[in-house]
Design a protein around this motif. Structure first.
Motif, PDB file in Angstrom:
ATOM      1  N   ARG A  73      46.878   5.920  61.942  1.00 10.77           N
ATOM      2  CA  ARG A  73      46.739   6.051  63.214  1.00 10.77           C
ATOM      3  C   ARG A  73      45.662   4.893  63.985  1.00 10.77           C
ATOM      4  NH1 ARG A  73      44.267  11.500  65.411  1.00 10.77           N
ATOM      5  NH2 ARG A  73      42.433  10.386  64.626  1.00 10.77           N
ATOM      6  N   ASP A  74      46.144   4.320  65.113  1.00 14.55           N
ATOM      7  CA  ASP A  74      45.334   3.628  65.652  1.00 14.55           C
ATOM      8  C   ASP A  74      44.702   2.284  64.854  1.00 14.55           C
ATOM      9  OD1 ASP A  74      45.308   5.162  67.850  1.00 14.55           O
ATOM     10  OD2 ASP A  74      43.457   6.183  67.338  1.00 14.55           O
ATOM     11  N   LEU A  75      45.612   1.706  63.923  1.00 16.13           N
ATOM     12  CA  LEU A  75      45.064   0.717  63.022  1.00 16.13           C
ATOM     13  C   LEU A  75      45.355  -0.733  63.850  1.00 16.13           C
ATOM     14  CD1 LEU A  75      46.595   1.281  59.330  1.00 16.13           C
ATOM     15  CD2 LEU A  75      44.253   1.381  60.005  1.00 16.13           C
ATOM     16  N   LEU A  76      46.477  -0.775  64.727  1.00 16.94           N
ATOM     17  CA  LEU A  76      46.672  -1.892  65.452  1.00 16.94           C
ATOM     18  C   LEU A  76      45.622  -2.051  66.433  1.00 16.94           C
ATOM     19  CD1 LEU A  76      50.516  -2.189  65.521  1.00 16.94           C
ATOM     20  CD2 LEU A  76      49.134  -2.807  63.677  1.00 16.94           C
ATOM     21  N   LYS A  77      45.126  -1.090  67.189  1.00 20.77           N
ATOM     22  CA  LYS A  77      44.200  -0.920  68.091  1.00 20.77           C
ATOM     23  C   LYS A  77      42.832  -1.429  67.341  1.00 20.77           C
ATOM     24  CE  LYS A  77      42.115   2.595  69.746  1.00 20.77           C
ATOM     25  NZ  LYS A  77      41.787   3.739  70.429  1.00 20.77           N
ATOM     26  N   MET A  78      42.400  -1.146  66.227  1.00 20.02           N
ATOM     27  CA  MET A  78      41.353  -1.521  65.379  1.00 20.02           C
ATOM     28  C   MET A  78      41.387  -2.792  65.090  1.00 20.02           C
ATOM     29  SD  MET A  78      39.694  -0.096  62.108  1.00 20.02           S
ATOM     30  CE  MET A  78      39.422   1.566  62.503  1.00 20.02           C
ATOM     31  N   ALA A  79      42.657  -3.338  64.713  1.00 20.92           N
ATOM     32  CA  ALA A  79      42.810  -4.567  64.338  1.00 20.92           C
ATOM     33  C   ALA A  79      42.510  -5.666  65.682  1.00 20.92           C
ATOM     34  CB  ALA A  79      44.154  -5.017  63.698  1.00 20.92           C
ATOM     35  N   LEU A  80      42.814  -5.268  66.419  1.00 18.43           N
ATOM     36  CA  LEU A  80      42.457  -6.109  67.882  1.00 18.43           C
ATOM     37  C   LEU A  80      41.061  -6.061  68.242  1.00 18.43           C
ATOM     38  CD1 LEU A  80      45.813  -5.234  70.089  1.00 18.43           C
ATOM     39  CD2 LEU A  80      45.293  -7.491  68.832  1.00 18.43           C
ATOM     40  N   VAL A  81      40.706  -4.966  68.114  1.00 21.65           N
ATOM     41  CA  VAL A  81      39.033  -4.802  68.538  1.00 21.65           C
ATOM     42  C   VAL A  81      38.322  -5.687  67.604  1.00 21.65           C
ATOM     43  CG1 VAL A  81      37.180  -3.231  68.180  1.00 21.65           C
ATOM     44  CG2 VAL A  81      39.330  -2.353  69.465  1.00 21.65           C
ATOM     45  N   ILE A  82      38.795  -5.749  66.176  1.00 24.44           N
ATOM     46  CA  ILE A  82      38.154  -6.825  65.144  1.00 24.44           C
ATOM     47  C   ILE A  82      38.005  -8.182  65.573  1.00 24.44           C
ATOM     48  CG2 ILE A  82      38.362  -7.659  62.786  1.00 24.44           C
ATOM     49  CD1 ILE A  82      39.113  -4.793  61.965  1.00 24.44           C
ATOM     50  N   LEU A  83      39.273  -8.587  66.263  1.00 22.59           N
ATOM     51  CA  LEU A  83      39.379  -9.845  66.662  1.00 22.59           C
ATOM     52  C   LEU A  83      38.293 -10.117  67.820  1.00 22.59           C
ATOM     53  CD1 LEU A  83      40.792 -12.712  66.465  1.00 22.59           C
ATOM     54  CD2 LEU A  83      42.462 -11.918  67.871  1.00 22.59           C
ATOM     55  N   ARG A  84      38.290  -9.216  68.886  1.00 17.27           N
ATOM     56  CA  ARG A  84      37.310  -9.429  69.844  1.00 17.27           C
ATOM     57  C   ARG A  84      36.086  -9.212  69.614  1.00 17.27           C
ATOM     58  NH1 ARG A  84      40.819  -5.029  71.932  1.00 17.27           N
ATOM     59  NH2 ARG A  84      42.671  -5.764  73.348  1.00 17.27           N
ATOM     60  N   VAL A  85      35.854  -8.419  68.713  1.00 15.23           N
ATOM     61  CA  VAL A  85      34.338  -8.585  68.139  1.00 15.23           C
ATOM     62  C   VAL A  85      33.785  -9.832  67.445  1.00 15.23           C
ATOM     63  CG1 VAL A  85      32.625  -7.326  66.515  1.00 15.23           C
ATOM     64  CG2 VAL A  85      34.117  -5.881  67.835  1.00 15.23           C
ATOM     65  N   VAL A  86      34.860 -10.466  66.704  1.00 13.23           N
ATOM     66  CA  VAL A  86      34.446 -11.438  65.968  1.00 13.23           C
ATOM     67  C   VAL A  86      34.394 -12.615  66.968  1.00 13.23           C
ATOM     68  CG1 VAL A  86      35.397 -13.165  64.191  1.00 13.23           C
ATOM     69  CG2 VAL A  86      35.644 -10.831  63.500  1.00 13.23           C
ATOM     70  N   LEU A  87      35.158 -12.837  67.788  1.00 10.24           N
ATOM     71  CA  LEU A  87      35.260 -13.989  68.847  1.00 10.24           C
ATOM     72  C   LEU A  87      33.819 -13.897  69.530  1.00 10.24           C
ATOM     73  CD1 LEU A  87      38.743 -14.280  69.649  1.00 10.24           C
ATOM     74  CD2 LEU A  87      37.680 -15.670  68.184  1.00 10.24           C
ATOM     75  N   VAL A  88      33.649 -12.628  70.170  1.00 11.38           N
ATOM     76  CA  VAL A  88      32.514 -12.455  71.065  1.00 11.38           C
ATOM     77  C   VAL A  88      31.179 -12.668  70.328  1.00 11.38           C
ATOM     78  CG1 VAL A  88      31.126 -10.997  72.427  1.00 11.38           C
ATOM     79  CG2 VAL A  88      33.762 -11.102  72.574  1.00 11.38           C
ATOM     80  N   PHE A  89      30.768 -12.031  69.133  1.00 15.06           N
ATOM     81  CA  PHE A  89      29.611 -12.189  68.546  1.00 15.06           C
ATOM     82  C   PHE A  89      29.383 -13.497  67.948  1.00 15.06           C
ATOM     83  CE2 PHE A  89      29.609  -7.635  68.962  1.00 15.06           C
ATOM     84  CZ  PHE A  89      28.151  -7.431  69.332  1.00 15.06           C
ATOM     85  N   GLU A  90      30.652 -14.408  67.262  1.00 18.81           N
ATOM     86  CA  GLU A  90      30.436 -15.550  66.897  1.00 18.81           C
ATOM     87  C   GLU A  90      30.378 -16.792  67.925  1.00 18.81           C
ATOM     88  OE1 GLU A  90      32.993 -15.205  62.640  1.00 18.81           O
ATOM     89  OE2 GLU A  90      33.850 -16.579  64.371  1.00 18.81           O
ATOM     90  N   ALA A  91      30.707 -16.200  69.188  1.00 17.44           N
ATOM     91  CA  ALA A  91      30.618 -17.398  70.112  1.00 17.44           C
ATOM     92  C   ALA A  91      29.150 -17.036  70.928  1.00 17.44           C
ATOM     93  CB  ALA A  91      31.589 -16.928  71.457  1.00 17.44           C
ATOM     94  N   VAL A  92      28.612 -16.040  70.693  1.00 24.16           N
ATOM     95  CA  VAL A  92      27.309 -15.476  71.068  1.00 24.16           C
ATOM     96  C   VAL A  92      26.264 -16.386  70.231  1.00 24.16           C
ATOM     97  CG1 VAL A  92      25.444 -13.829  71.550  1.00 24.16           C
ATOM     98  CG2 VAL A  92      27.737 -13.657  72.365  1.00 24.16           C
ATOM     99  N   GLY A  93      26.552 -16.027  68.841  1.00 22.99           N
ATOM    100  CA  GLY A  93      25.764 -16.669  67.904  1.00 22.99           C
ATOM    101  C   GLY A  93      25.661 -18.137  68.008  1.00 22.99           C
ATOM    102  N   LEU A  94      26.857 -18.642  68.131  1.00 22.86           N
ATOM    103  CA  LEU A  94      26.781 -20.067  68.434  1.00 22.86           C
ATOM    104  C   LEU A  94      26.062 -20.604  69.518  1.00 22.86           C
ATOM    105  CD1 LEU A  94      28.196 -23.169  67.936  1.00 22.86           C
ATOM    106  CD2 LEU A  94      30.050 -22.222  69.510  1.00 22.86           C
ATOM    107  N   ALA A  95      26.090 -20.053  70.666  1.00 22.80           N
ATOM    108  CA  ALA A  95      25.541 -20.619  71.698  1.00 22.80           C
ATOM    109  C   ALA A  95      23.931 -20.480  71.563  1.00 22.80           C
ATOM    110  CB  ALA A  95      25.996 -19.582  73.109  1.00 22.80           C
TER     111      ALA A  95
END
Length: 443
Positions: free
Chosen positions: A121-143
């Motif tokens: 249940r809600d696995l696909l939603k979690m997968a998309l959340v994972i992608l958003r978290v990865v992109l956001v935090f890696e971008a913040v860390g990069l900056a």
């Protein structure tokens, strides 16, 4: 899959995951063997060790990542870290979702095993959340890290170093482009804040991050999230205070720093990164034996479930403590936050801890018999490999071919999970006979 006779062979999701990680390691090693990937060339053993360490997001190295590999080789390592940390199956499902393609039941089963979930249940939603978290935090860390590296190394080198360390930190990999890790920034507030924050978010568990986003209050969090957050907070406080108390006057570590503010900052950095990532701002080879023993325990515990971290996981350790406390209180089952934990969860924890300890002790025994190195340093190396941490007391490069093979196996097992490998070797057969209970004496 089809066998040579043409018949379809259905492999369980756990088997496919193990094969996928193994294939990625082989592919990564092949790329690192290319002349364009290294400055002076690498051996098969070195390439395989580096690829395994990158895919399993460990960070143990036998070569200088920044000095022995070219920009192409470093890029290969970075891609392996991203795939290994995010998860091969998670990444593929996210891509399918972005393209609008349907997700089959088999893909959902693979994703469930990859994220260490009990339902789909809600696995696909979690997968998309994972992608958003990865992109956001890696971008913040990069900056944030750009502000550190660009002024010192210029835009081209500084931007690449900021990107590499941001991705490595979020994925709890511990790979760095400097031979002394981040020791030259031991007194830099930005590095000491950004890197541990990336490590903490990446290692807390994506299911917990999803729960925090949806619940927004402590009372509405799931029991898993509460145990993970409480256990992580307790381990952080204990490790920071204990490390500072042990190393405060050690002239080779905290004692070499001028003020108490720098000492507390270095203590916090090292204690926060020890459970899951191999970055260091102090010389790990010079820490006291008591600190080394504490680090071994922290590395074996690791981070949160369904995260980029390794180890037996924080919830496993907490449930073990709760079960022990329940026994001494003469209770039939452990409880936490007004919830009861059933016997199946306790048995799973017992199996995971027992198998993990047997693997770690067996590897330490083999290395102690085959490597002419101090036992504490070998035990530290074993715990770091199994917990996919990457810290070392300086013996990684001194291991012979057999020793490297043992560490490679430990890193792989630590990433795919000792319990998952145990299930591969076990055949579940329902019992035909139910035996009467027996009593034994313990203690």
């Amino acid at each position: 899959m089809r066998n040579p006779s043409g018949k379809t062979v259905h492999l369980p999701p756990t088997t496919v995951l193990v094969l996928a990680y193994a294939l990625l390691i082989v592919l990564g090693a092949a790329l690192l063997l290319l002349p364009e990937a290294s400055v002076h060339g690498v051996t098969l053993s070195e390439a395989l060790f580096t690829a395994t360490s990158a895919v399993t997001v460990t960070g143990l190295v036998v070569l200088d990542t920044g000095g022995d590999f070219t920009l192409f080789g470093q890029a290969v390592i970075l891609v392996l870290i991203q795939f290994g940390g995010l998860g091969i199956v998670t990444f593929s499902v996210v891509v399918l979702c972005m393209l609008g393609l349907p997700i089959s039941l088999e893909h959902k089963l693979f994703l469930r095993d990859e994220l260490n979930q009990t339902s789909m249940r809600d696995l696909l939603k979690m997968a998309l959340v994972i992608l958003r978290v990865v992109l956001v935090f890696e971008a913040v860390g990069l900056a944030a890290l750009i502000c550190v590296f660009v002024p010192e190394f210029g835009w081209s080198h500084g931007l690449w170093q900021a990107l590499f360390h941001a991705v490595s930190a979020f994925n709890n990999a511990g790979f760095g482009l400097f031979s002394d890790s981040l020791s030259r920034w031991v007194d830099n507030p930005l590095v000491n804040l950004v890197v541990p924050l990336l490590i903490l978010v990446g290692g807390i568990g994506f299911s917990v991050l999803t729960d925090l986003r949806d619940s927004r209050s402590w009372d509405r969090l799931s029991l898993h999230s509460k145990l993970t957050l409480a256990g992580t907070a307790g381990l952080i406080i204990w490790s920071v205070v204990t490390f500072a108390a042990i190393e405060w006057n050690n002239p080779a570590t905290l004692g070499s720093l001028a003020g108490w503010g720098e000492k507390l900052m270095a203590s916090s950095f090292q204690a926060l990164t020890t459970r899951t990532a191999g970055f260091n701002t102090l010389d790990i080879g010079q820490i006291e034996d008591a600190s080394a023993l504490m680090f071994i325990l922290l590395m074996l515990i690791g981070g949160g479930s369904a995260s980029t971290a390794g180890g037996i996981k924080v919830t496993t350790f907490v449930v073990m403590l709760l079960a022990t406390l329940a026994y001494f209180r003469r209770r039939d089952y452990p409880t936490a936050f007004h919830r009861r934990l059933d016997g199946e969860e306790v048995m799973k924890v017992l199996a995971l801890i027992s198998l993990s300890l047997m693997l770690v002790l067996a590897a330490a025994f083999v290395l102690a018999q085959t490597q002419d190195l101090p036992f504490l340093e070998l035990m530290f190396e074993v715990a770091s490999a199994f917990g996919t941490v990457g810290l070392s007391m300086g013996v990684t490069g001194e291991l012979d071919g057999f020793g490297r093979a043992v560490i490679i196996a430990l890193m792989f097992i630590g990433r795919v999970g000792p319990l998952a490998l145990g299930l591969l070797l076990a055949t579940r057969v329902p019992p035909r006979v139910r035996y009467p209970e027996g009593r034994i004496f313990l203690g």
